[in-house]
Design a protein around this motif. Structure first.
Motif, mmCIF file in Angstrom:
data_model
loop_
_atom_site.group_PDB
_atom_site.id
_atom_site.type_symbol
_atom_site.label_atom_id
_atom_site.label_comp_id
_atom_site.label_asym_id
_atom_site.label_seq_id
_atom_site.Cartn_x
_atom_site.Cartn_y
_atom_site.Cartn_z
ATOM 1 N N PRO A 262 23.470 -28.570 8.129
ATOM 2 C CA PRO A 262 24.158 -28.545 6.828
ATOM 3 C C PRO A 262 23.489 -29.401 5.762
ATOM 4 C CG PRO A 262 25.377 -29.884 8.406
ATOM 5 C CD PRO A 262 24.268 -29.225 9.178
ATOM 6 N N SER A 263 22.415 -30.083 6.106
ATOM 7 C CA SER A 263 21.732 -30.936 5.127
ATOM 8 C C SER A 263 20.562 -30.242 4.440
ATOM 9 C CB SER A 263 21.231 -32.212 5.805
ATOM 10 O OG SER A 263 20.200 -31.911 6.746
ATOM 11 N N ASP A 264 20.283 -28.986 4.796
ATOM 12 C CA ASP A 264 19.109 -28.307 4.243
ATOM 13 C C ASP A 264 19.417 -27.733 2.862
ATOM 14 O OD1 ASP A 264 16.421 -27.230 4.341
ATOM 15 O OD2 ASP A 264 17.401 -25.285 4.501
ATOM 16 N N VAL A 265 18.836 -28.325 1.856
ATOM 17 C CA VAL A 265 19.125 -27.956 0.478
ATOM 18 C C VAL A 265 18.756 -26.507 0.184
ATOM 19 C CG1 VAL A 265 16.910 -28.893 -0.313
ATOM 20 C CG2 VAL A 265 18.768 -28.587 -1.938
ATOM 21 N N TYR A 266 17.641 -26.029 0.772
ATOM 22 C CA TYR A 266 17.174 -24.681 0.439
ATOM 23 C C TYR A 266 18.052 -23.608 1.077
ATOM 24 C CZ TYR A 266 13.308 -27.205 -1.518
ATOM 25 O OH TYR A 266 12.566 -28.064 -2.275
ATOM 26 N N SER A 267 18.678 -23.931 2.196
ATOM 27 C CA SER A 267 19.624 -22.965 2.775
ATOM 28 C C SER A 267 20.841 -22.809 1.871
ATOM 29 C CB SER A 267 20.037 -23.408 4.178
ATOM 30 O OG SER A 267 18.965 -23.292 5.087
ATOM 31 N N TRP A 268 21.324 -23.918 1.304
ATOM 32 C CA TRP A 268 22.429 -23.821 0.349
ATOM 33 C C TRP A 268 22.012 -23.013 -0.876
ATOM 34 C CZ3 TRP A 268 27.240 -24.914 1.630
ATOM 35 C CH2 TRP A 268 27.492 -25.848 2.641
ATOM 36 N N ASN A 269 20.847 -23.317 -1.409
ATOM 37 C CA ASN A 269 20.360 -22.608 -2.591
ATOM 38 C C ASN A 269 20.210 -21.115 -2.309
ATOM 39 O OD1 ASN A 269 18.889 -22.682 -5.365
ATOM 40 N ND2 ASN A 269 17.468 -21.625 -4.012
ATOM 41 N N ASN A 270 19.560 -20.793 -1.178
ATOM 42 C CA ASN A 270 19.281 -19.392 -0.894
ATOM 43 C C ASN A 270 20.547 -18.618 -0.527
ATOM 44 O OD1 ASN A 270 16.679 -20.102 -1.398
ATOM 45 N ND2 ASN A 270 15.933 -19.886 0.692
ATOM 46 N N ARG A 271 21.488 -19.287 0.153
ATOM 47 C CA ARG A 271 22.740 -18.597 0.413
ATOM 48 C C ARG A 271 23.475 -18.334 -0.902
ATOM 49 N NH1 ARG A 271 27.609 -20.660 4.338
ATOM 50 N NH2 ARG A 271 28.086 -21.932 2.487
ATOM 51 N N GLY A 272 23.368 -19.288 -1.822
ATOM 52 C CA GLY A 272 23.959 -19.065 -3.141
ATOM 53 C C GLY A 272 23.349 -17.865 -3.834
ATOM 54 N N GLN A 273 22.027 -17.711 -3.705
ATOM 55 C CA GLN A 273 21.370 -16.553 -4.318
ATOM 56 C C GLN A 273 21.833 -15.252 -3.678
ATOM 57 O OE1 GLN A 273 19.644 -16.993 -6.981
ATOM 58 N NE2 GLN A 273 19.321 -19.211 -6.882
ATOM 59 N N GLU A 293 23.740 -31.115 -5.404
ATOM 60 C CA GLU A 293 24.240 -32.396 -4.890
ATOM 61 C C GLU A 293 23.234 -33.022 -3.936
ATOM 62 O OE1 GLU A 293 27.553 -33.627 -1.598
ATOM 63 O OE2 GLU A 293 28.188 -32.191 -3.136
ATOM 64 N N LEU A 294 22.606 -32.175 -3.115
ATOM 65 C CA LEU A 294 21.629 -32.663 -2.143
ATOM 66 C C LEU A 294 20.281 -32.968 -2.785
ATOM 67 C CD1 LEU A 294 22.435 -30.223 0.804
ATOM 68 C CD2 LEU A 294 22.850 -32.697 0.771
ATOM 69 N N GLU A 295 19.925 -32.189 -3.802
ATOM 70 C CA GLU A 295 18.649 -32.412 -4.503
ATOM 71 C C GLU A 295 18.859 -32.231 -6.003
ATOM 72 O OE1 GLU A 295 14.197 -30.508 -4.748
ATOM 73 O OE2 GLU A 295 15.130 -30.663 -2.767
ATOM 74 N N PRO A 296 19.300 -33.279 -6.675
ATOM 75 C CA PRO A 296 19.491 -33.186 -8.127
ATOM 76 C C PRO A 296 18.174 -32.780 -8.809
ATOM 77 C CG PRO A 296 20.484 -35.187 -7.261
ATOM 78 C CD PRO A 296 19.682 -34.597 -6.132
#
Length: 311
Positions: A262-273, A293-296
């Motif tokens: 759950p700490s992987d910023v790119y997984s959050w970004n890509n799931r958002g896409q 939040e994870l990578e301002p």
């Protein structure tokens, strides 16, 4: 240590156990001190028992210190490891294993020049030691000397043709040189010799960058099969599915990736896409905000949130 991939966060370490010094009996502690299957904790415990008996001298005692130093290195107790390996060299200055393992300690300390000097000495003492060439190649790679690294990996493979890690490392050099055909050949050999999650991810990355997306997805799928609770296979395949326009498949893969990391910023970004393309505006906003939040300052998340009127 294994040289780092540019696109996959990983650190894999090539084990360099001391060869068992020639000579007769040993007991269970002696056997466990040198057994290839011993865990680092078991190796340190067994070698300590051998050393503490004070019954060994010379090459055998040097071997026990060298093997314990290896175990301590794997535990990342680097100063203690260095002390043991210094003692192994003092006891037997012609013992190539001790220099090779001491080089690994300096490599972990990112003192690559000193590591290379240790590997040079190991090779001088034992020119057949494929592991020392491989390890020196890793240090040269980490210094940015791709040609020197390639020469060392070539020699390691010449000495030991079935050396899986040397094929993997040489594949990475070819990948960095954008020689994809040779990179694929080495990664395929690595998979033949020692198939594991990293081997499939490495080859999948070459297929991805060669725009062979179906083959990349298949390799990442194998990584998932071998290590289903490791996020790396899921997030790499998720990316391919997004490239292929399979947003539902990508969303499903990123769900799994975030379950396990759950700490992987790119997984959050890509799931958002993926959610954005599936029409889930609120879900996309939530994921993109988590990425920020994870990578301002993450540009892709900021741009998407601005377009959604959420930033």
């Amino acid at each position: 240590m294994r040289v780092r991939l540019s696109l996959v966060a990983l650190l894999a370490v090539l084990a360099s156990s001391a060869p068992v010094p020639a000579a007769a009996e040993g007991g269970p502690a002696w056997e466990a001190c040198f057994a290839l299957a011993s865990t680092p904790d078991a190796r340190v415990k067994a070698c300590s028992a051998v050393i503490d008996t004070k019954s060994e001298t010379g090459k055998r005692l040097a071997g026990a210190y060298c093997s314990r130093g290896h175990g301590l290195t794997e535990k990342r107790e680097l100063e203690a490891a260095l002390s043991d390996l210094d003692e192994a060299v003092r006891l037997d200055p012609d013992y190539a294993c001790a220099y090779n393992n001491r080089g690994r300690v300096y490599s972990f300390k990112r003192d690559y020049d000193r590591a290379i000097a240790e590997y040079d000495q190991a090779i001088k003492l034992d020119p057949s030691l494929a592991m020392a060439y491989n390890n020196r190649g890793e240090s040269r790679f980490n210094k940015g000397d791709l040609d020197g690294a390639l020469a060392d990996f070539d020699t390691a493979i010449k000495r030991t043709p079935n050396y899986a890690m040397a094929h993997s490392n040489r594949g990475l050099v070819y990948y960095r040189k954008r020689d994809m055909a040779r990179a694929l050949a080495d990664y395929t050999m690595r998979i033949k010799l020692a198939p594991d999650l990293l081997a499939y991810i490495d080859r999948g990355n070459v297929y991805r960058d060669s725009e062979q997306l179906g083959r990349a997805a298949a390799d990442y799928g194998e990584a998932i099969r071998l290590a289903p609770t490791d996020a790396r296979g899921w997030r790499n395949r998720g990316m391919i599915r997004l490239f292929q326009g399979d947003f539902k498949g990508g969303l499903s893969d990123y769900d799994k990736a975030l379950q396990y990391d759950p700490s992987d910023v790119y997984s959050w970004n890509n799931r958002g896409q993926a959610r954005l393309r599936l029409g889930d505006k609120q879900g996309a906003i939530a994921d993109l905000r988590k990425a920020l939040e994870l990578e301002p300052g993450l540009a892709s998340a900021q741009d998407s949130l601005r377009k959604l009127g959420a930033l």
